[in-house]
Design a protein around this motif. Structure first.
Motif, short mmCIF file in Angstrom:
data_model
loop_
_atom_site.label_atom_id
_atom_site.label_comp_id
_atom_site.label_asym_id
_atom_site.label_seq_id
_atom_site.Cartn_x
_atom_site.Cartn_y
_atom_site.Cartn_z
N ASP A 52 99.92 2.29 50.76
CA ASP A 52 100.73 3.47 51.40
C ASP A 52 100.18 3.35 52.71
N GLU A 53 99.70 2.39 53.39
CA GLU A 53 99.52 1.98 54.90
C GLU A 53 100.86 1.47 55.20
N GLU A 100 97.17 -4.07 65.61
CA GLU A 100 96.81 -4.06 64.29
C GLU A 100 97.58 -3.54 62.94
N ARG A 101 98.80 -2.86 63.74
CA ARG A 101 99.89 -2.35 62.86
C ARG A 101 101.13 -1.99 63.55
N ARG A 187 94.16 9.45 52.99
CA ARG A 187 92.92 9.15 53.88
C ARG A 187 92.85 10.35 54.73
N LEU A 188 91.53 10.89 54.74
CA LEU A 188 91.11 11.80 55.81
C LEU A 188 90.42 11.16 57.04
N ARG A 189 89.71 10.32 56.71
CA ARG A 189 89.06 9.76 57.76
C ARG A 189 88.44 8.26 57.72
N THR A 190 88.37 7.57 58.76
CA THR A 190 87.84 6.16 58.59
C THR A 190 86.63 6.03 59.74
N TYR A 191 85.67 5.46 59.04
CA TYR A 191 84.43 5.17 60.05
C TYR A 191 84.37 3.60 59.79
N ILE A 321 84.01 2.81 56.09
CA ILE A 321 83.94 3.70 55.25
C ILE A 321 85.27 4.72 55.25
N ALA A 328 95.03 18.65 51.67
CA ALA A 328 94.60 20.09 51.79
C ALA A 328 95.85 21.02 51.85
N LEU B 62 99.21 25.47 55.56
CA LEU B 62 98.35 24.77 56.55
C LEU B 62 99.19 23.59 57.40
N VAL B 104 82.11 4.96 64.46
CA VAL B 104 83.50 5.04 65.16
C VAL B 104 84.26 5.64 64.01
N SER B 105 85.03 6.80 64.67
CA SER B 105 85.65 7.70 63.66
C SER B 105 87.09 7.35 64.09
N TYR B 106 88.18 7.56 63.10
CA TYR B 106 89.49 7.42 63.22
C TYR B 106 89.99 8.39 62.52
N HIS B 109 95.72 8.86 59.28
CA HIS B 109 95.73 8.59 58.01
C HIS B 109 96.06 7.07 57.68
N HIS B 110 96.55 6.53 58.71
CA HIS B 110 96.49 4.90 58.61
C HIS B 110 95.49 4.15 59.35
#
Ligand code: FES
Ligand SMILES: [Fe+2]
Lengths: 397, 111
Positions: A52-53, A100-101, A187-191, A321, A328, B62, B104-106, B109-110
């Protein structure tokens, strides 16, 4: 309560694994790490993203696989098929895609001399081609990498001679999670966490719940069933061919925080994704070598977190992560998701600090082996699978 | 930059508008720069209004939240951000993890 509290259940279920201490040398030996590169990371299927990316034709992402000393380009072709290539130009070896993309309008061009490839990796145009010597463009496409897609997860395998399919490689994991609606989660967040620790040290620290009431005494002491209200115990353990999963049962006496309780009530989602393939209330699937799929049951909708541990050196790892929730559909749900995310995030920050402390401890060679209790069986199993691939470690003096 | 304003019913949150931050990274930085007293007073003001605010925000879908309501939503996300400290640790020095700046936070969604 479904969880049995009898001692030493898992050694009885898997007696061949043994019960002795485990050597720590494989986590600190630079020579062993070089062998892991060749025998694990260049041989096994590796998760590099999700389909889905790149939902649209011509979209691509690049994954730097430092541990395999290559960069991988994953691209959806004009024909909709997803392919993987070494991200290396056929002319003189420049890195084809330096970012990266992105999305290409049908061709992808090297920045050095503008050799141009189509979305299927074929070489389509060479500037000043007449001045080359017998160039056969049809043989100069990008070097393909084996690719497999399972339940939306994209895997690559750098072993060009390998023949095992991804589905077969995933074995029991693929069977257990077959049909899981991961695609309905977003995906809500990436670390990304840059850690000074061996990749196995980082995985081991996550691969048990014995530490919860202690290390996470402020953040997550009582989430899962506790024996005599003190010690977390596993509900189930399943060792598959090289992968494994352990599962927990939620603690009904879990002390929820005031905000957690309120948001639980305000979470009004109609988007109730259910992961019926789960074994317990919480499952930790270790997909060998370096991926973890964590599945959580929750009152309104289930959710997923994934880890990917990417070694850079024997003592250096990037821990990725990713949090996936059902999209939502109201403010209460969005806030409830953020709450679950922050609660777990702080726990993982405690873990990450420990990864580095443990690695430093092992690197001192003050201790040459670690001692595992029965509920730490998946750590024992993981190290055995590593050894099955790489061979036994020789003790440095 | 003009400070966003809040609907009349939630004016008591105006002193906390600096918390109306759209990304986790910004909310974390703000949390780390705040004293325990500041966290407690934000929590004490926001927490009792959360239910009313959620009901107010949910009058519109929302996904199509109007720009005017976003600061209110971001304030509530900050309430979540600080709640572990206020509700669980109760002190700034109790949490003993890796420094959050190394996570480090992103948001996108991609990634
Ligand atoms: S190296 Fe790519 S065009 Fe020359
Ligand atoms: Fe942990």
């Amino acid at each position: 309560m479904k969880t049995l509290m009898t001692n030493k259940r898992w050694a009885a279920k898997y007696p061949a694994l043994g019960t002795g201490p485990v050597s720590t040398e494989s986590c600190i030996s630079a020579e062993y790490f070089e062998r892991e590169r060749d025998h694990i990371f260049r041989r096994c299927w590796l998760n590099v993203g999700r389909v889905d990316e790149i939902p649209e034709r011509g979209q691509y992402f690049v994954r730097e696989l430092a541990v395999c000393r290559t960069s991988i380009l994953v691209m959806r072709g004009k024909d909709s098929q997803v392919r993987a290539f070494h991200n290396v130009c056929s002319h003189r070896g420049n890195k084809l895609v330096p970012h990266e993309r992105g999305a290409c309008p049908g061709k992808i061009m090297c920045g050095f001399h503008f050799w141009t490839f189509d979305t299927e990796g074929k070489l389509s145009w060479v500037p000043d081609e007449e001045n080359f010597f017998g160039l056969d463009k049809s043989k100069l496409g990008l070097t393909p990498v084996r690719i497999g897609i399972w339940e939306g997860f994209v895997f690559v395998n750098l072993d060009a001679e390998g023949t095992q399919s991804l589905e077969d490689y995933l074995g029991g994991v693929a069977k257990q999670l077959s049909g899981a609606p991961f695609g309905e989660l977003a995906r809500l967040r990436t670390y990304k966490v840059d850690e000074r620790a061996n990749w196995k040290v980082a995985i081991d620290a996550q691969n048990e719940v014995y530490h919860l009431p202690f290390q996470h005494r402020f953040t997550f002491p009582d989430a899962f069933i506790l024996k005599d209200n003190k010690y977390t115990r596993l509900y189930d353990v399943n060792l598959y061919d090289r992968h494994c999963v352990w599962s927990c049962e939620y603690n009904p006496e879990y002390k929820i925080s005031p905000l957690g309780a309120l948001l639980g009530r305000l979470d009004a989602t109609k988007n109730a994704v259910r992961l019926n393939q789960m074994i317990g209330d919480f499952d930790f699937f270790l997909v060998f070598p370096n991926m973890v799929i964590l599945l959580f049951k929750a009152p309104k909708a289930d959710y997923m977190v994934t880890y990917n541990f990417w070694p850079l050196a024997v003592d250096h790892t990037i821990w990725e992560i990713r949090y996936y929730y059902p999209p939502a559909d109201n403010a209460g749900t969005r806030l409830a998701q953020e709450y679950a995310l922050c609660r777990l995030r702080d726990t993982l920050q405690e873990d990450a600090k420990a990864h580095e402390a443990i690695h430093a401890g092992l690197a001192s060679r003050a201790k040459r082996e670690i001692h595992l209790q029965d509920d730490e069986i998946c750590i024992r199993y993981f190290h055995k699978v590593v050894e099955d691939h790489v061979g036994a470690v020789e003790l440095a003096r | 930059m003009t400070v966003a304003t809040l609907p009349e019913a939630f004016k008591s949150l105006m002193p906390f508008m600096a918390w109306a931050l759209p990304t986790e990274r910004e909310r974390t930085i703000k949390r780390l720069a705040s004293s325990m007293d500041e966290l407690n007073s934000f929590y004490a003001t926001a927490m009792p209004q959360l239910e009313t605010i959620v009901a107010f925000l949910d009058r519109e879908p929302l996904e199509q939240m109007s720009a005017a309501n976003k600061p209110l939503m971001n304030l509530m996300l900050s309430l979540v951000e600080i709640s572990n400290i206020v509700e669980l640790y109760k002190r700034l020095d109790k949490f003993d993890g890796m420094h959050p700046s190394r996570f480090v936070s992103y948001e996108q969604h991609h990634s």
